[in-house]
Write an enzyme that holds these catalytic residues in place. Sequence first.
Site, short mmCIF file in Angstrom:
data_model
loop_
_atom_site.label_atom_id
_atom_site.label_comp_id
_atom_site.label_asym_id
_atom_site.label_seq_id
_atom_site.Cartn_x
_atom_site.Cartn_y
_atom_site.Cartn_z
N GLU A 28 3.04 -8.34 -9.52
CA GLU A 28 2.56 -6.99 -9.18
C GLU A 28 3.72 -6.00 -9.06
OE1 GLU A 28 2.02 -5.69 -5.34
OE2 GLU A 28 2.12 -7.66 -4.38
N LYS A 89 0.03 4.24 -5.49
CA LYS A 89 -0.33 2.84 -5.26
C LYS A 89 -1.77 2.67 -5.72
CE LYS A 89 -1.35 -0.01 -1.17
NZ LYS A 89 -1.25 -0.07 0.30
N VAL A 109 -2.29 -6.06 -5.41
CA VAL A 109 -2.79 -7.39 -5.79
C VAL A 109 -4.13 -7.24 -6.52
CG1 VAL A 109 -3.72 -9.55 -4.86
CG2 VAL A 109 -1.54 -8.65 -4.01
N ASP A 141 -10.76 -1.19 8.04
CA ASP A 141 -9.67 -1.39 7.07
C ASP A 141 -9.60 -2.85 6.63
OD1 ASP A 141 -7.45 -1.35 5.47
OD2 ASP A 141 -6.18 -0.27 6.88
N ALA A 144 -8.98 -4.18 -0.39
CA ALA A 144 -9.76 -4.45 -1.60
C ALA A 144 -9.28 -5.73 -2.30
CB ALA A 144 -9.67 -3.26 -2.54
N ASP A 145 -8.10 -6.22 -1.90
CA ASP A 145 -7.62 -7.48 -2.47
C ASP A 145 -8.62 -8.61 -2.25
OD1 ASP A 145 -5.31 -6.08 -3.02
OD2 ASP A 145 -4.04 -7.17 -1.58
N LYS A 162 0.20 -11.36 5.96
CA LYS A 162 1.15 -10.97 6.99
C LYS A 162 0.49 -10.87 8.35
CE LYS A 162 3.68 -8.39 4.60
NZ LYS A 162 2.53 -7.89 4.00
N1 PSU Z 1 2.20 -7.53 1.21
C1 PSU Z 1 3.56 -7.44 1.12
N2 PSU Z 1 4.12 -6.48 0.40
C2 PSU Z 1 3.38 -5.59 -0.28
C3 PSU Z 1 1.93 -5.71 -0.22
C4 PSU Z 1 1.41 -6.67 0.54
O1 PSU Z 1 4.25 -8.24 1.70
O2 PSU Z 1 3.95 -4.72 -0.93
C5 PSU Z 1 1.09 -4.80 -1.05
C6 PSU Z 1 0.35 -5.63 -2.12
O3 PSU Z 1 0.44 -4.95 -3.35
C7 PSU Z 1 -1.08 -5.63 -1.62
C8 PSU Z 1 -1.14 -4.30 -0.94
O4 PSU Z 1 -2.03 -5.76 -2.64
O5 PSU Z 1 0.09 -4.18 -0.27
C9 PSU Z 1 -2.29 -4.23 0.04
O6 PSU Z 1 -2.47 -2.91 0.41
P1 PSU Z 1 -3.77 -2.50 1.23
O7 PSU Z 1 -3.59 -3.21 2.53
O8 PSU Z 1 -3.68 -1.00 1.35
O9 PSU Z 1 -4.94 -2.98 0.44
MN MN Z 2 -6.40 -0.85 3.60
#
Ligand code: PSU
Ligand code: MN
Length: 310
Positions: A28, A89, A109, A141, A144-145, A162
């Site tokens: 990614e 993003k 992702v 929150d 969408a992954d 994480k």
């Molecule tokens: N976890 C990490 N580093 C990152 C991400 C996740 O350690 O850069 C990124 C990935 O691309 C993941 C995104 O898909 O954050 C998730 O963002 P959100 O929580 O806004 O869906």
């Molecule tokens: Mn989010």
Amino acid sequence: MKKTDIPIDYSQEVANAFSRNQPLVALESTIISHGMPYPDNVATAAALEEAIRKEGAVPATIAIIDGRIKVGLSKEQIEFLGKSENIKKASRRDIPVILAEGSHAATTVAATMIAAALAGIHVFATGGIGGVHRGAETSFDISADLQELARSNVAVVCAGAKAILDLQLTLEYLETLGVPVLGYGTAEMPAFYSSSSGLAVDHRIDSPEAVAAVLDSKWKCGLEGGVLITNPIPEEFSMEKEKIDNAIEVALDEARRIGIFGKDLTPFLLGKIKELTGGESLSANIELVKNNATVAAKIAVAYSSRLKAK
Ligand code: PSU
Ligand code: MN
């Protein structure tokens, strides 16, 4: 849209891999544009590609550039994504807009899984997936992954989710969506910066061949969606749980105080945690994602041999 109308381009290396029937691993780009600072992001992106080649697979780093999905990026394109300030993003919902306006975006992702599935790449390595955020019962929150893992047929190798997330709720959500969560060499869900979370995964799998067998049986039965392979950070880089948990708490408090939410939250927390741990979290992040790239390449090689043997 007919398949031929999809605005997708392949690098020469990736196109060659397809024509030679070689195993491929998707990577990614949100991790490059929003997950790590320059120049560590660019150096890490190159190291991941190298780790994959070393195992006999071909890397395909994915992003959207000039309104086209790029599968396989040049050094210049990676440098551009790592250096530019205003790269968007993109998750599933953003893809149509970015393509229509002809702009650039790093893929999360979810978006990377979509591109990999369109291209026919079955294995993808990342650091950590997005998940159910702490406090999701009021913020709603949920990355969408997780939904993407339920629909795109791509195996995702990560180091768990994480601890900025609610790991237990993330696992519950994945169960609801029918996504298999495998522990690679572990019965415990790894917690990204540290190798243990105290939460069990459903299935421990100990070899790339055994993962390949799971992928094969899932997809040949028409069970749509991905598989999550959780691979713990190598012990020598695993951070002390208390140290990282404290940094996470402080970062979360600050985000709440200044009102950061939505797609800005994950990048904000990552940057803050790096600051609070004096860079230790960044080094851990780099090591774990390299380790995931290596394991993903091994799985891609095993899956590809399995399909060829049929
Ligand atoms: N976890 C990490 N580093 C990152 C991400 C996740 O350690 O850069 C990124 C990935 O691309 C993941 C995104 O898909 O954050 C998730 O963002 P959100 O929580 O806004 O869906
Ligand atoms: Mn989010």
